[in-house]
Motif scaffolding. Structure first.
Motif, PDB file in Angstrom:
ATOM      1  N   ARG A  28       0.829  -1.212   0.000  1.00 56.50           N
ATOM      2  CA  ARG A  28       0.000   0.000   0.000  1.00 56.50           C
ATOM      3  C   ARG A  28       0.861   1.259   0.000  1.00 56.50           C
ATOM      4  N   ALA A  29       1.949   1.233   0.754  1.00 58.37           N
ATOM      5  CA  ALA A  29       2.825   2.402   0.855  1.00 58.37           C
ATOM      6  C   ALA A  29       3.542   2.687  -0.468  1.00 58.37           C
ATOM      7  N   PHE A  30       3.681   1.682  -1.313  1.00 59.93           N
ATOM      8  CA  PHE A  30       4.435   1.839  -2.559  1.00 59.93           C
ATOM      9  C   PHE A  30       3.548   1.930  -3.801  1.00 59.93           C
ATOM     10  N   VAL A  31       2.236   2.009  -3.623  1.00 63.07           N
ATOM     11  CA  VAL A  31       1.315   2.115  -4.767  1.00 63.07           C
ATOM     12  C   VAL A  31       1.591   3.400  -5.527  1.00 63.07           C
ATOM     13  N   LYS A  32       1.646   3.269  -6.865  1.00 64.70           N
ATOM     14  CA  LYS A  32       1.864   4.422  -7.749  1.00 64.70           C
ATOM     15  C   LYS A  32       0.871   4.350  -8.904  1.00 64.70           C
ATOM     16  N   SER A 151       8.801   4.093   1.913  1.00 67.12           N
ATOM     17  CA  SER A 151       8.472   4.507   0.547  1.00 67.12           C
ATOM     18  C   SER A 151       9.107   5.847   0.200  1.00 67.12           C
ATOM     19  N   ARG A 152       9.134   6.759   1.165  1.00 64.02           N
ATOM     20  CA  ARG A 152       9.728   8.071   0.914  1.00 64.02           C
ATOM     21  C   ARG A 152      11.252   8.046   0.910  1.00 64.02           C
ATOM     22  N   GLU A 153      11.854   7.251   1.785  1.00 63.73           N
ATOM     23  CA  GLU A 153      13.297   7.327   2.001  1.00 63.73           C
ATOM     24  C   GLU A 153      14.113   6.203   1.359  1.00 63.73           C
TER      25      GLU A 153
END
Length: 190
Positions: A28-32, A151-153
């Motif tokens: 979910r954190a990496f969905v694009k 996901s951000r870092e």
């Protein structure tokens, strides 16, 4: 009846729904919009390792220049059973990812596309909804926050992520099968 440490570790390892829930939160954190959530099982394994073991997560983000205050690992998380683990066949990466992904796909929660040897992993609409429900559950809230921070870092290619982890944690690369990976030494340096 009281459970000893071995029983607790076995329970956590064998708790398949827990592993599936964690993977949904991670995906979910990496969905694009324009590409797969995660390209390849190698990348999934490395990210899941960091999500699963808070002490390694913290050290990895500090190595990436993230301030400790932003990471938010609680002292209690540093001393959990998950702070130490055993080396699997492929390093500290769980060997059951294909099984877990196939279970998630059979439930209609993820799609798996292959291109050569690479597997692209995406959440379906239903998977995204379920992952959102899990992420908002109080028991998974901290994990969801960590997945978003990953996901951000640390949204690197699989190769760059693998290189980063082995550079940051060289002890993982040289371990013998069934050796304990103990984060206590890392924790004392944090």
């Amino acid at each position: 009846m009281s459970l000893d440490l071995v029983d607790v570790v076995v329970y956590l390892e064998d708790n398949e729904p827990l592993h599936l829930a964690r993977l949904l939160v991670l995906l979910r954190a990496f969905v694009k919009e324009d590409s797969s959530a995660i390209e390849g099982i190698t990348k999934l394994a490395k990210l899941d390792f960091l999500l699963r073991y808070p002490a390694y997560f913290e050290m990895a983000l500090i190595a990436r220049g993230v301030r400790k205050e932003r990471i938010g690992i609680l002292e209690a998380e540093r001393n959990t059973i998950e702070s130490s683990m055993v080396r699997y066949r492929f390093g500290p990466w769980d060997h059951r990812y294909r099984k877990f992904l196939n279970i998630l796909a059979s439930k209609g929660l993820v799609t798996l596309r292959t291109s050569g040897r690479k597997i692209s992993i995406d959440l379906t609409d239903v998977g995204l909804e379920v992952a959102g429900q899990i992420a908002s559950d109080p028991d998974f809230k901290a994990m969801a926050v960590r997945a978003d921070l990953l996901s951000r870092e640390l949204n690197l290619t699989a190769t760059n992520l693998m290189n980063f982890i082995y550079e940051t944690f060289p002890e993982l690369h040289n371990m013998e099968f069934n050796d304990e990976i103990n984060a206590q030494g890392l924790i004392s340096n944090v």
